[in-house]
Design a protein around this motif. Structure first.
Motif, short mmCIF file in Angstrom:
data_model
loop_
_atom_site.label_atom_id
_atom_site.label_comp_id
_atom_site.label_asym_id
_atom_site.label_seq_id
_atom_site.Cartn_x
_atom_site.Cartn_y
_atom_site.Cartn_z
N ASP A 1 50.51 36.65 45.80
CA ASP A 1 51.86 36.88 46.15
C ASP A 1 52.11 38.33 46.70
O ASP A 1 53.31 38.65 46.98
N GLY A 2 51.24 39.17 46.60
CA GLY A 2 51.25 40.62 46.96
C GLY A 2 52.06 41.47 46.12
O GLY A 2 52.32 42.48 46.56
N LYS A 3 52.28 41.17 45.15
CA LYS A 3 52.91 41.75 44.02
C LYS A 3 52.09 42.38 42.91
O LYS A 3 51.13 41.86 42.50
N ARG A 4 52.42 43.70 42.42
CA ARG A 4 51.80 44.19 41.40
C ARG A 4 52.23 43.82 40.06
O ARG A 4 53.70 43.67 39.97
N LEU A 5 51.73 43.04 39.33
CA LEU A 5 52.08 42.67 37.95
C LEU A 5 52.44 43.64 37.18
O LEU A 5 51.62 44.71 36.84
N ILE A 6 53.54 43.77 36.38
CA ILE A 6 53.95 44.65 35.33
C ILE A 6 53.19 44.29 34.01
O ILE A 6 52.92 43.19 33.53
N TYR A 7 52.31 45.41 33.73
CA TYR A 7 51.68 45.31 32.39
C TYR A 7 52.48 44.88 31.18
O TYR A 7 53.57 45.35 31.11
N GLY A 8 52.11 43.88 30.46
CA GLY A 8 52.66 43.16 29.53
C GLY A 8 53.13 44.20 28.27
O GLY A 8 54.09 43.88 27.91
N GLY A 9 52.37 45.12 28.17
CA GLY A 9 52.56 45.98 27.01
C GLY A 9 53.92 46.77 27.33
O GLY A 9 54.69 47.38 26.50
N HIS A 10 54.24 46.86 28.66
CA HIS A 10 55.40 47.89 29.28
C HIS A 10 56.57 47.01 28.75
O HIS A 10 57.51 47.46 28.48
N VAL A 11 56.29 45.51 28.89
CA VAL A 11 57.41 44.74 28.69
C VAL A 11 57.78 44.86 27.03
O VAL A 11 58.86 44.57 26.73
N ALA B 1 51.52 37.01 16.37
CA ALA B 1 51.61 36.28 17.61
C ALA B 1 51.98 36.96 18.75
O ALA B 1 53.36 37.73 18.51
N GLY B 2 51.72 36.59 19.92
CA GLY B 2 52.47 37.21 21.20
C GLY B 2 52.06 36.46 22.29
O GLY B 2 50.84 35.99 22.24
N ALA B 3 52.93 36.12 23.31
CA ALA B 3 52.69 35.64 24.37
C ALA B 3 53.48 36.15 25.46
O ALA B 3 54.66 36.41 25.38
N HIS B 4 52.51 36.53 26.64
CA HIS B 4 53.40 36.70 27.87
C HIS B 4 53.71 35.65 28.56
O HIS B 4 52.91 34.95 29.28
N ALA B 5 54.88 34.88 28.39
CA ALA B 5 55.26 33.63 28.87
C ALA B 5 55.19 33.58 30.49
O ALA B 5 55.01 32.42 30.75
N ASN B 6 55.68 34.44 31.15
CA ASN B 6 55.99 34.43 32.52
C ASN B 6 55.78 35.98 33.00
O ASN B 6 56.04 36.78 32.44
N PRO B 7 55.15 35.85 34.42
CA PRO B 7 55.04 37.35 34.90
C PRO B 7 56.28 37.91 35.19
O PRO B 7 57.46 37.42 35.31
N CYS B 8 56.21 39.58 35.01
CA CYS B 8 57.11 40.42 35.29
C CYS B 8 56.98 41.02 36.41
O CYS B 8 55.69 41.61 36.75
N PHE B 9 57.77 41.47 37.36
CA PHE B 9 57.68 42.29 38.49
C PHE B 9 58.69 43.15 38.74
O PHE B 9 59.81 43.18 38.08
N ALA B 10 58.32 44.53 39.37
CA ALA B 10 59.49 45.55 39.68
C ALA B 10 60.81 44.55 40.47
O ALA B 10 60.44 43.78 41.04
#
Length: 344
Positions: free
Chosen positions: A239-249, A272-281
């Motif tokens: 998708d040409g996007k930089r994925l936001i680091y999950g720890g940032h979220v 427990a922890g899950a990054h359920a969906n991607p995050c973008f700028a």
């Protein structure tokens, strides 16, 4: 002979392998200042030496999640440089506070492998520990990550999915030596709510939101020396996007939770922890919490609260998490189950 390191791929891991990660990191007050500027973190125990001394500590420790990011960041070149996504966490324990001046190193052991059905990727489970200059473990946790294969023709390894605790018991938690909330100042902490004011099953809307920018995400990811390609190189994703680091979220959501949970002072367990969906700028992150459990500890005035912290994109329905089929809704970014210390 090649001098550069392309990173590990799925077929490069072996069950039981122990990996020592470069490079040691000496923590300074600069990490605290940058952490509090990026998110911004406001919990009093990690903000004020005087507040921390009144609570029985020598001084204010580094924010618990800042310590987590430092230990985590050391592992990335060996574990998740070629990752598609970081999938989850379990059995995380903060065992000792991290103080300015401490030097942290990380070690991981491979405890699970499972090739995906597409034959192009696989899941790697590792148990990571961070130690200080005295070889004392300050933090350990399990995480699992989806990693690309280099050679699709390499046979799949034997599958081993580790058995992990669904949650830590309150008795598994390590309480910092000397911690005492007998002189806790609720006014300076920012809220009057103590452990007994929270009911199991209660849900808290943290009200505020933060719109993520490329600049802050990139500064944070560099600060933690996280070198995963998907966070830096936009050509690494279709998708040409930089994925936001999950720890940032995670840290954004934790900072937002101050409004309603200002007295959840120290994170001591990660269930427990899950990054359920991607995050973008450009995404605006909001957060809510659910109280899952409460417990007393043996330390004066100190209780433990188990919380589900959920980060969502702006526009998500209030307190909505999964659909009828049990799948995370597309607006949900993070589902984190953790223990924190709070005055009784």
């Amino acid at each position: 002979m090649a001098k550069t390191n392309p990173g590990r791929f799925f077929e490069d891991y072996r069950i039981g392998e122990v990996i020592r990660h470069a490079v040691p990191r000496t923590v300074s007050g600069g990490e605290r200042a940058l952490y509090q500027a990026l998110y911004p973190a406001r919990h009093a125990l990690a903000s004020s030496d005087e507040f921390a001394r009144d609570c029985g500590l020598d001084r204010a420790p580094i924010d618990d999640l800042a310590a987590f990011h430092i230990v985590f960041g050391k592992t990335v070149p060996d574990i998740s440089l070629n990752a598609v996504a970081n999938l989850g966490y379990a059995e995380g324990r903060w065992l000792r506070p991290v103080w300015p001046g401490d030097t942290l190193t990380s070690t991981s052991q491979v405890i699970g492998l499972k090739q995906n059905s597409n034959g192009k990727t696989g899941v790697v489970w590792v148990r990571t520990k961070g130690v200080n200059q005295w070889d004392e473990t300050v933090l350990d946790f399990v995480r699992w990550v989806m990693v690309r294969k280099r050679d699709l023709g390499v046979p799949a390894p034997d599958t081993l999915v580790p058995e992990l605790k669904p949650a830590l018991a309150a008795g598994d938690l390590a309480i910092p030596e000397g911690l005492d909330f007998g002189r806790y100042d609720f006014t300076l902490a920012g809220e009057r709510h103590r452990l007994g004011d929270y009911e199991i099953g209660e849900k808290i809307d943290h009200v505020d939101g933060v719109t993520i920018s490329e600049a802050e995400h990139m500064m944070a990811t560099r600060l933690w020396q996280n070198t995963a390609k998907v966070h830096f190189d936009a050509t690494n994703r279709n998708d040409g996007k930089r994925l936001i680091y999950g720890g940032h979220v995670i840290s954004l959501a934790r900072a937002l939770s101050f409004n309603g949970l200002a007295n959840a002072q120290m994170i001591v367990g990660l269930n427990a922890g899950a990054h359920a969906n991607p995050c973008f700028a450009g995404d605006t992150v909001r957060a809510w919490s659910e109280v899952l459990d409460r417990a007393e500890t043996t330390h004066p005035g100190v209780g433990a609260i188990r919380l589900r912290l959920v980060a969502v994109k702006h526009g998500a329905a209030p307190f909505a998490l999964k659909d009828d089929g049990g799948k995370y809704l597309p607006e949900v970014l993070l589902d984190l189950d953790y223990w924190a210390l709070m005055p009784l």
